[in-house]
Design an enzyme around this catalytic site. Structure first.
Site, short mmCIF file in Angstrom:
data_model
loop_
_atom_site.label_atom_id
_atom_site.label_comp_id
_atom_site.label_asym_id
_atom_site.label_seq_id
_atom_site.Cartn_x
_atom_site.Cartn_y
_atom_site.Cartn_z
N GLU A 209 -1.93 3.52 -8.61
CA GLU A 209 -1.51 4.71 -9.34
C GLU A 209 -1.03 4.35 -10.75
OE1 GLU A 209 1.02 7.31 -6.97
OE2 GLU A 209 -0.62 7.65 -5.55
N GLU A 332 -5.24 6.36 -0.04
CA GLU A 332 -4.03 7.07 0.40
C GLU A 332 -4.41 8.51 0.72
OE1 GLU A 332 -0.37 6.66 -1.84
OE2 GLU A 332 -0.90 4.59 -2.38
#
Ligand code: AHR
Length: 528
Positions: A209, A332
């Site tokens: 991220e 994820e």
């Protein structure tokens, strides 16, 4: 004159006999359950498609809450039975899932993790604040313990590197430490720490991220950072690393566009993150356990968006990589609810209900459908965090409804996708509607046909007329996962409320099968 019809004695006797017969005869279920809906399914064994990469069944273990510490690592001196510090009950349960690949150490934590903290004698390892999720990490669980866990599970290692606060040199040295068989300082350090032979590290991610907790970068900047770090990811001693770049989230299509344009040739995989929130709002996500049909419906509606996100990110990837060499790694995904009141908010512990089982099945069916591009996924997360397989409370352990879906679906790992044509009514609530059924099929290397069917409708069973094209069927066995309520769950006091049971509501006639799929259920069938 009394014109009412009069009963003769013989008529009275017939009525009494009929009444007696209905009282003593056992009630048989009606062929079509009341209030059910009709649907048809064609299974095209004659049109096999691509392989469902086994890594679609991957797991994710971050240093977060009670996932690593307590969830899997209890230490060698713990009263909880363990093997080299890893708890035996959790290990045994995970082995049943045939976990193909395990991502570690984060998540956001990855971009603050320095691997040298987690090697060498445990009593000498530094205690560090976990600035992503709170608490102090003892570093008792480090590279050797992670690799030991992977080896015990038979899972491939997916190591997530630190870009946010680490250097290319640190990353390069970690890889040499893990994978080199040379007479080098780093390989010898590993040997002194107890591991002679190098490990295999097939997957390594360059940050996590990086558009957020991993560094708040712009895609143009990260594309260059990625190219720089990727240069120093070296293959040692026959180990071949697939390099994974940080991808976008949800509808962040620009990130995918820029990364593919500027670094697509240097990567083997690009990630995608998407979490299912019942309300769609991060400040009030919704409860894990206290919900009615409305939030059941909105949760399923939102989780189904995974299909659209994969399609649109894949379409961008297709422009730059028509051969589909680069995998879309959904590393994820899963449900994310509000933390329970009274619980440590940073620990992301949440209960898991029948709704989570349905969400898991829907997403796995979507991943199968796109397995020509989706080469890996990692549900968040394995134990005690978000949509977990397993919950623990010190020495106690409970298996969640999501765990059982992963167990029922493990047969699809590495199998060939078989297309299906489904015709079913929508499941409507107010102005919103979702498909009432989700189906996926595959054929394994032994020729068995596996069909997974989910009934999203919590009120009505489905009467599903199924035709199998292109194959002779001799027998059928199956399992069904359902429960009395949409929010039924397994607890430490009552661990078997949501558990698979044998499925027998079918009638097999040649290549046709009539199936009665209970409301709010996941059904897994095996045809031979
Ligand atoms: O899975 C929990 C967190 O969600 C991860 O650490 C992060 O990558 C994501 O935002």
């Amino acid at each position: 004159m009394d014109t009412r019809p009069k009963l003769h004695l013989c008529q009275v006797l017939v009525i009494i006999a009929l009444l007696m017969w209905t009282l003593i005869t056992p009630v048989t279920p009606p062929t079509h359950a009341q209030n059910s809906y009709q649907a048809t399914l064609a299974i095209r064994l004659d049109q096999p498609r691509w392989t469902i990469n086994r890594n679609i069944y991957g797991q994710f273990a971050e240093h977060l809450g009670r996932l690593i510490y307590e969830g899997i690592w209890v230490g060698e001196n713990s009263p909880i039975p363990n093997t080299r510090g890893l708890r035996n009950d959790v290990l045994a349960a995970l082995k049943e899932l045939h976990v193909p690949v395990l991502r570690w150490p984060g998540g956001c934590f990855a971009d603050e993790y320095h691997w040298r903290d987690g090697i060498g004698p445990r009593d000498k390892r530094p205690r560090r604040s976990n600035s992503s999720w709170g608490g102090v990490d003892t570093n008792a669980f480090g590279t050797h313990e992670f690799m030991d866990l992977c080896e015990m599970l038979g899972a491939d290692a997916y190591v997530n590197g630190n870009v946010g606060s680490g250097s290319p040199q640190e990353m390069m040295e970690w890889i040499e430490y893990m994978t080199a068989d040379a007479d080098s300082e780093l390989a010898n350090l590993r040997r002194r720490n107890g591991r002679d032979k190098p490990w295999k590290v097939p997957y390594f991610a360059i940050g996590n991220e990086t558009w957020g907790c991993g560094g708040n970068m712009r895609p143009e900047y990260y594309a260059d950072v990625y190219r720089r770090y990727a240069t120093f990811i070296k293959n040692h001693s026959g180990n071949r690393i697939q390099k994974l770049a940080v991808g976008g989230y949800d509808e962040n299509y620009n990130w995918t566009e820029v990364l593919m344009a500027q670094a697509g040739k240097q990567m083997d995989g690009l990630s995608l993150h998407y979490y299912t929130l019942p309300t769609g709002k991060w400040d009030k996500k919704g409860s894990a356990t206290q919900f009615g049909e409305n939030e059941w419906h909105t949760t399923l509606l939102r989780t189904l968006r995974m299909d659209e996100f994969i399609q649109r990110h894949s379409a961008i990837m297709d422009k730059y990589d028509p051969q589909k060499r680069v995998g879309l790694m959904v590393d994820e995904w899963g449900t994310w609810y509000d933390s329970e009141p009274g619980r440590d908010m940073g620990a992301l512990y949440q209960q898991n209900t029948l709704r989570d089982a349905i969400v898991a099945g829907i997403n796995l069916n979507i991943f199968h459908k796109h397995a020509d591009r989706v080469k890996m996924t990692n549900i968040a997360q394995m134990i005690n965090v978000l949509q977990a397989m397993i919950l623990t409370d010190k020495g106690k352990m409970v298996l969640t409804p999501t765990y059982y879906v992963f167990r029922m679906y493990r047969v699809h790992q590495g199998a060939t996708l078989i297309p299906v044509d489904l015709s079913a009514p929508e499941y409507k609530l107010g102005a919103a509607s979702v498909p009432s059924l989700s189906v996926s099929a595959s054929r394994d290397s032994a020729g068995r046909l596996h069909v997974s069917i989910i009934n999203l409708n919590p009120n009505q069973p489905a009467e599903l007329t199924t035709t199998i094209w292109g194959g002779a069927i001799k027998s059928l066995t199956g399992e069904v996962l359902t429960a009395p309520a949409v929010n039924s769950m397994n607890t430490f006091d009552s661990p078997n409320t949501v558990k698979p049971a044998p499925f027998s509501r079918y009638k097999l006639e040649g290549s046709q099968v009539s199936l009665s799929i209970p409301a709010k259920s996941v059904v897994a069938l095996e045809f031979r």
